[in-house]
Design a protein around this motif. Structure first.
Motif, PDB file in Angstrom:
ATOM      1  N   GLN A   1      30.329 -24.084  11.605  1.00 45.42           N
ATOM      2  CA  GLN A   1      30.994 -24.203  12.907  1.00 45.42           C
ATOM      3  C   GLN A   1      30.567 -25.475  13.628  1.00 45.42           C
ATOM      4  O   GLN A   1      31.385 -26.151  14.265  1.00 45.42           O
ATOM      5  CB  GLN A   1      30.652 -22.973  13.748  1.00 45.42           C
ATOM      6  N   GLN A   2      29.286 -25.826  13.498  1.00 44.26           N
ATOM      7  CA  GLN A   2      28.772 -27.039  14.131  1.00 44.26           C
ATOM      8  C   GLN A   2      29.425 -28.288  13.536  1.00 44.26           C
ATOM      9  O   GLN A   2      29.813 -29.212  14.264  1.00 44.26           O
ATOM     10  CB  GLN A   2      27.259 -27.100  13.949  1.00 44.26           C
ATOM     11  N   VAL A   3      29.566 -28.327  12.205  1.00 44.12           N
ATOM     12  CA  VAL A   3      30.096 -29.506  11.533  1.00 44.12           C
ATOM     13  C   VAL A   3      31.612 -29.623  11.719  1.00 44.12           C
ATOM     14  O   VAL A   3      32.136 -30.710  11.965  1.00 44.12           O
ATOM     15  CB  VAL A   3      29.734 -29.476  10.033  1.00 44.12           C
ATOM     16  N   ARG A   4      32.311 -28.505  11.637  1.00 44.98           N
ATOM     17  CA  ARG A   4      33.781 -28.533  11.700  1.00 44.98           C
ATOM     18  C   ARG A   4      34.312 -28.645  13.120  1.00 44.98           C
ATOM     19  O   ARG A   4      35.498 -28.951  13.334  1.00 44.98           O
ATOM     20  CB  ARG A   4      34.372 -27.300  11.008  1.00 44.98           C
ATOM     21  N   GLU A   5      33.489 -28.316  14.095  1.00 46.35           N
ATOM     22  CA  GLU A   5      33.854 -28.453  15.503  1.00 46.35           C
ATOM     23  C   GLU A   5      35.154 -27.708  15.805  1.00 46.35           C
ATOM     24  O   GLU A   5      35.279 -26.525  15.511  1.00 46.35           O
ATOM     25  CB  GLU A   5      33.905 -29.933  15.889  1.00 46.35           C
TER      26      GLU A   5
ATOM     27  N   THR B   1      37.413 -33.785   4.571  1.00 50.20           N
ATOM     28  CA  THR B   1      36.166 -33.899   5.325  1.00 50.20           C
ATOM     29  C   THR B   1      35.938 -32.641   6.153  1.00 50.20           C
ATOM     30  O   THR B   1      36.868 -32.103   6.755  1.00 50.20           O
ATOM     31  CB  THR B   1      36.215 -35.109   6.258  1.00 50.20           C
ATOM     32  N   LEU B   2      34.687 -32.179   6.183  1.00 51.59           N
ATOM     33  CA  LEU B   2      34.375 -31.060   7.058  1.00 51.59           C
ATOM     34  C   LEU B   2      34.448 -31.489   8.513  1.00 51.59           C
ATOM     35  O   LEU B   2      34.880 -30.725   9.373  1.00 51.59           O
ATOM     36  CB  LEU B   2      32.985 -30.496   6.739  1.00 51.59           C
ATOM     37  N   ALA B   3      34.018 -32.717   8.804  1.00 53.86           N
ATOM     38  CA  ALA B   3      34.098 -33.231  10.170  1.00 53.86           C
ATOM     39  C   ALA B   3      35.549 -33.557  10.510  1.00 53.86           C
ATOM     40  O   ALA B   3      36.270 -34.146   9.697  1.00 53.86           O
ATOM     41  CB  ALA B   3      33.223 -34.468  10.322  1.00 53.86           C
ATOM     42  N   PRO B   4      35.999 -33.197  11.687  1.00 54.61           N
ATOM     43  CA  PRO B   4      37.394 -33.460  12.058  1.00 54.61           C
ATOM     44  C   PRO B   4      37.609 -34.914  12.447  1.00 54.61           C
ATOM     45  O   PRO B   4      36.666 -35.652  12.732  1.00 54.61           O
ATOM     46  CB  PRO B   4      37.600 -32.542  13.267  1.00 54.61           C
ATOM     47  N   ASN B   5      38.884 -35.324  12.446  1.00 50.47           N
ATOM     48  CA  ASN B   5      39.227 -36.628  13.005  1.00 50.47           C
ATOM     49  C   ASN B   5      39.739 -36.431  14.427  1.00 50.47           C
ATOM     50  O   ASN B   5      39.705 -35.316  14.968  1.00 50.47           O
ATOM     51  CB  ASN B   5      40.236 -37.356  12.113  1.00 50.47           C
ATOM     52  N   THR B   6      40.243 -37.482  15.022  1.00 50.48           N
ATOM     53  CA  THR B   6      40.669 -37.387  16.418  1.00 50.48           C
ATOM     54  C   THR B   6      42.010 -36.691  16.590  1.00 50.48           C
ATOM     55  O   THR B   6      42.433 -36.441  17.715  1.00 50.48           O
ATOM     56  CB  THR B   6      40.739 -38.792  17.040  1.00 50.48           C
ATOM     57  N   GLY B   7      42.697 -36.371  15.495  1.00 49.55           N
ATOM     58  CA  GLY B   7      43.994 -35.700  15.581  1.00 49.55           C
ATOM     59  C   GLY B   7      43.921 -34.229  15.245  1.00 49.55           C
ATOM     60  O   GLY B   7      44.927 -33.639  14.832  1.00 49.55           O
ATOM     61  N   ARG B   8      42.732 -33.643  15.371  1.00 48.24           N
ATOM     62  CA  ARG B   8      42.516 -32.233  15.000  1.00 48.24           C
ATOM     63  C   ARG B   8      42.906 -31.989  13.543  1.00 48.24           C
ATOM     64  O   ARG B   8      43.430 -30.950  13.177  1.00 48.24           O
ATOM     65  CB  ARG B   8      43.299 -31.291  15.927  1.00 48.24           C
ATOM     66  N   GLY B   9      42.645 -33.002  12.735  1.00 44.74           N
ATOM     67  CA  GLY B   9      42.892 -32.908  11.306  1.00 44.74           C
ATOM     68  C   GLY B   9      41.632 -33.253  10.539  1.00 44.74           C
ATOM     69  O   GLY B   9      40.547 -33.380  11.099  1.00 44.74           O
ATOM     70  N   SER B  10      41.780 -33.423   9.242  1.00 43.76           N
ATOM     71  CA  SER B  10      40.658 -33.794   8.381  1.00 43.76           C
ATOM     72  C   SER B  10      41.159 -34.822   7.376  1.00 43.76           C
ATOM     73  O   SER B  10      42.352 -34.928   7.112  1.00 43.76           O
ATOM     74  CB  SER B  10      40.086 -32.561   7.676  1.00 43.76           C
TER      75      SER B  10
END
Length: 864
Positions: free
Chosen positions: A480-484, A766-775
């Motif tokens: 949850q922390q990584v995926r935000e 990517t587990l971390a999201p981008n700025t478009g609520r995507g990966s």
């Protein structure tokens, strides 16, 4: 952020085997990995004299400078030599504030500061890297829209003027206009025209001038040489939509008054191509696609062959025949919306071909000669061979005295010729092309592998999520922390037991839309492979670049590798399902290889051992040439596409060979599948309809004489750079419904234990999201396999025990280095299908690059 050290650099002993105690203690070794160092930025001048040439300036200076003319008079003293202007703060003095102005090879004026900034480690200045210019602050609080726009423009400018851009564009334009396999000199000539903006009298002299570029493509000697036209390895197959347009224009289409505009209907499904309707971001076909047959034997690419399969070849010819016989209508697979299926009656058509042949006052022979010659000029640029002319002239005369019927017959036959469908000169051998042999069953128990590709890169860390973990940490909290904001709520997950799978967690959660998948897992019919992907060999965070030969993070290369499973190209030109079919064919099994909707290298086996795969439409098999204009058409089409001589064009031969084979199998499959129905209602989605067709094919195994089948199908939309949560809800809903329907159908037909479905994708995200609520594009991911013979209810491989960037498998932003290779997935699948241990080095040629401990025993995954 990534930096490029000028030499050695501080390394934590816990991170790598050749650590140096974080610079021999200069920096602090962190428990979490990495080194914490104090740094200082220093600026030094680069040139103490006038540079010797422009290239020397561009190779050593990186920091931009303001235009010196914008400053007050006298601020700079100007000197010029060797194509370089120097603006000095005092005459003869070169310091860090000096500015050099040059014009680069693309005509751009570059103004660069005579300085280099370096970041050095305090106390150890030998550890340093260049402080690269940055438009944007690394602090989000200092983000600025203006700077973002400047950086975007600079990136686009960099791509446009990259050294690879001109040859990249040159090759693709040449492939579209003249030949699929241009020689290097031709590519260089077109690339030079793009760079200089001039080709003879064409172009403005500006970089990227397309007038000059196209002139070079069309006017280069290789494009115009009659001598080179005779080269059998030159030329190409014509694009489907261009063939249709050529017929409409040369045969003089005229619309009916009842229709305000001519509209072509369903072209993507019928012929595989329609203007402005690219199926993926890679257009209709890949420029590097290599077919089988004579082009493949010669190591030639043939991009258009990627969509040249049985349904689309039949769809093309049925549509053209309908256009000739009924006008632009929907009759018998036509390209229009008009109705009416009486040959020669165009009253209900949206338009009709109006080409007039005024030859009725001459003898039948002269009339046929004139008509066929004119059609040859209009439709094949005069390349129609003498032998094919004779066949068409004879058919023309057989329809006389009905001149209109004779013309329609000649048009239809010529539209099946290799000269129309390729740009080759065709030379017949005088021999008939061998009829494709129908398979005979061996009597072995039936097995089918169904390979499903999630094209675009499935976000599989939202397919299989840590749930309950009684170990040293809460993995769901870390997830949850990584995926935000793109993390799935724990309460929404469908929990599955993993207590016997030796994973970091006792249970995992499935995406909430995968209810049927959860049911198959709990029933022991479905398993997951975790952190799986393409590997050349086992690797780690330190050595992955050196150990990996595949071009990572790119859709086409990683999807292709998932279909090939041969990173070192030991069995180049073949795919994983094709090599499994090879192993079974060697044992006398009768193996069918089928792809739904598109070509794939996955099904290509060894020539002469495994037959060329067949591509089926998800909607079924259309009958070829319904209501034929004459009973002799079938024989005439076969004669027009007879065997060619060795010096004949390879692309024309590829058309004829594929057509003959396609028509033979079209007849068999049409007759076989017309009586097959599913007892389960399948979704009407792209994936659901493909699986329904696979189910019918499996049901027809006895009629086809098959005791093993390999199926490949794909579904797109997984490239979720934005709105990943909403997109995954939609995609997984379809997957769950489609997989459930297929499983239910296999059980109802009594073949559940004989079928295994394997799902893959280009890569995870990517587990971390981008700025478009995507990966974004990543590497190792999670995949599923199911079937009645699968020992399900388990998670195979090693789920990452640290999802943060500090994790030993993470390359940053949650890009995971795989622990399980595609080789380890497909080898036991091959054994289940019937391959034996001596076959396995051929099935996965990269097998010996891994230790024995890397692989999974087939009995651990299957009921064997």
């Amino acid at each position: 952020f990534k930096v490029y050290w000028t030499g050695d650099f501080p390394k934590n002993d816990d991170d790598v085997t050749d650590g140096n105690s974080c610079g021999n203690g200069i920096c602090e070794s962190l428990i979490t990995g990495g080194c914490l160092c104090r740094t200082v930025i220093s600026e030094t001048r680069v040139f103490s004299r006038m540079p010797g040439n422009i290239e020397e300036v561009l190779a050593n200076l990186y920091i931009g400078a303001y235009d010196p003319s914008a400053f007050d008079s006298g601020t700079y003293v100007e000197e010029e030599a060797n194509g370089v202007k120097a603006y000095l703060t005092s005459a003869g003095s070169y310091d860090a504030d000096s500015v050099f102005e040059v014009t680069d090879q693309y005509g751009r004026i570059q103004r660069l500061k005579n300085a280099k900034e370096s970041v050095r480690i305090q106390g150890a200045p030998e550890f340093s890297f260049r402080n690269a210019p940055s438009f944007m602050s690394i602090l989000n609080t200092e983000a600025d829209v203006r700077d973002a726009e400047y950086e975007t423009q600079a990136a686009l400018d960099h791509y446009l003027h990259h050294d690879n851009t001109a040859p990249f564009i040159a090759i693709r334009l040449i492939q579209r206009f003249t030949t699929s396999n241009p020689n290097p000199r031709y590519v260089k000539a077109v690339a030079t025209a793009f760079r200089t903006g001039k080709y003879g009298q064409f172009g403005t002299g500006t970089y990227g001038d397309l007038a000059a570029t196209i002139a070079a493509v069309l006017l280069d000697p290789e494009a115009r040489s009659v001598t080179l036209d005779a080269d059998p390895f030159r030329g190409s197959l014509r694009e489907p939509i261009l063939k249709v347009m050529a017929v409409l224009r040369s045969m003089e289409i005229e619309k009916s008054d009842a229709y305000p505009v001519l509209r072509l209907e369903g072209m993507s499904d019928k012929i595989g191509q329609m203007a402005h309707s690219f199926p993926t971001v890679f257009s209709f076909f890949l420029p590097e696609y290599q077919p089988d047959g004579r082009p493949g034997d010669a190591s030639l690419v043939g991009p258009e062959t990627m969509i040249m399969d049985m349904p689309k070849m039949v769809g093309m010819l049925n549509g053209l025949f309908s256009l000739v016989k009924y006008g632009l209508s929907s009759c018998d697979g036509g390209f229009g919306a008009g109705r009416g299926c009486t040959e020669g009656d165009f009253s209900s058509a949206a338009g009709q071909l109006t080409l007039f042949m005024p030859y009725t006052e001459v003898s039948d022979d002269d009339q046929a000669e004139a008509a066929v010659n004119k059609l040859s000029t209009l439709l094949t640029s005069g390349r129609l061979s003498d032998s094919n002319k004779e066949i068409i002239k004879k058919a023309y005369k057989e329809m006389l005295p009905d001149v209109d019927a004779a013309l329609r017959m000649a048009q239809q036959l010529l539209l099946t010729s290799p000269e129309f469908h390729s740009t080759n000169i065709v030379k017949m051998s005088g021999e008939s092309r061998a009829e494709p042999e129908l398979p005979q069953p061996s009597g072995s128990p039936y097995k089918a592998i169904v390979y499903v590709m999630f094209g675009g890169g499935c976000d599989s860390y939202n397919m299989l999520v840590p749930h309950t973990c009684t170990g040293i940490k809460d993995m769901y909290a870390e997830y949850q922390q990584v995926r935000e904001e793109i993390a799935l709520p724990k309460s929404s997950l469908l929990e599955i037991d993993a207590s016997t799978s030796n994973q970091i967690c006792d249970s995992f959660g499935l995406h909430p839309k995968l209810k049927a998948v959860q049911g198959m897992y709990n029933d022991g019919d479905l398993l997951f492979f975790t952190n799986t992907g393409v590997l050349t060999k086992e690797t780690d965070k330190e050595n992955w670049r050196r150990d990996t030969v595949t071009q990572l993070f790119a859709h086409n290369w990683m999807q292709r590798e998932a279909e090939r499973v041969d990173p070192l190209k030991e069995a180049d030109g073949t795919g994983i399902l094709g090599r499994i079919a090879d192993a079974l064919n060697k044992k006398g099994r009768s193996v069918g290889t089928f792809s739904i909707e598109r070509n794939t290298i996955s099904l290509i086996g060894t020539p002469g051992l495994t037959s060329t795969p067949f591509i089926l439409s998800r909607s079924g098999v259309s009958k070829f040439n319904n209501r034929a204009s004459s009973e002799s058409m079938e024989a005439n089409i076969a004669a027009i596409n007879n065997a060619t001589a060795p010096e004949s064009g390879v692309f024309g031969d590829y058309w004829s060979e594929t057509l003959v084979k396609s028509l033979s199998h079209n007849k068999l499959l049409y007759n076989t599948l017309s009586g097959k129905q599913t007892v389960t209602t399948f979704p009407t989605s792209y994936l659901g309809s493909q699986l329904a067709m696979v189910a019918k094919m499996i049901d027809s195994r006895a009629e086809r004489g098959s005791d093993a089948d390999m199926f490949f199908l794909s579904t797109g939309g997984w490239d979720t750079h934005s709105d990943v949560l909403d997109n995954m809800d939609r995609l997984f809903t379809d997957v769950d419904n489609s997989f459930k329907a297929f499983a239910d159908e296999m059980k109802a037909k009594g073949v559940w234990d004989s079928v295994t479905v394997i799902e893959t994708s280009d890569f995870a995200r990517t587990l971390a999201p981008n700025t478009g609520r995507g990966s974004d594009h990543a590497w190792g991911g999670n995949y599923m396999m199911f079937g009645g013979g699968v020992k399900g209810g388990q998670i195979v491989g090693t789920y990452p025990d640290n999802l943060t960037d500090d994790g030993p498998r993470s390359l940053g932003r949650g890009r995971m280095i795989p622990t399980t290779s595609w080789d380890a997935v497909f080898l036991p699948l091959a054994e289940w299908a019937g391959a034996t241990p001596d076959d396995l080095p051929n099935v996965c040629p990269n097998k010996d690059n891994f230790p024995a401990s890397h692989f999974i025993d087939a009995t651990a995954l299957f009921e064997i």
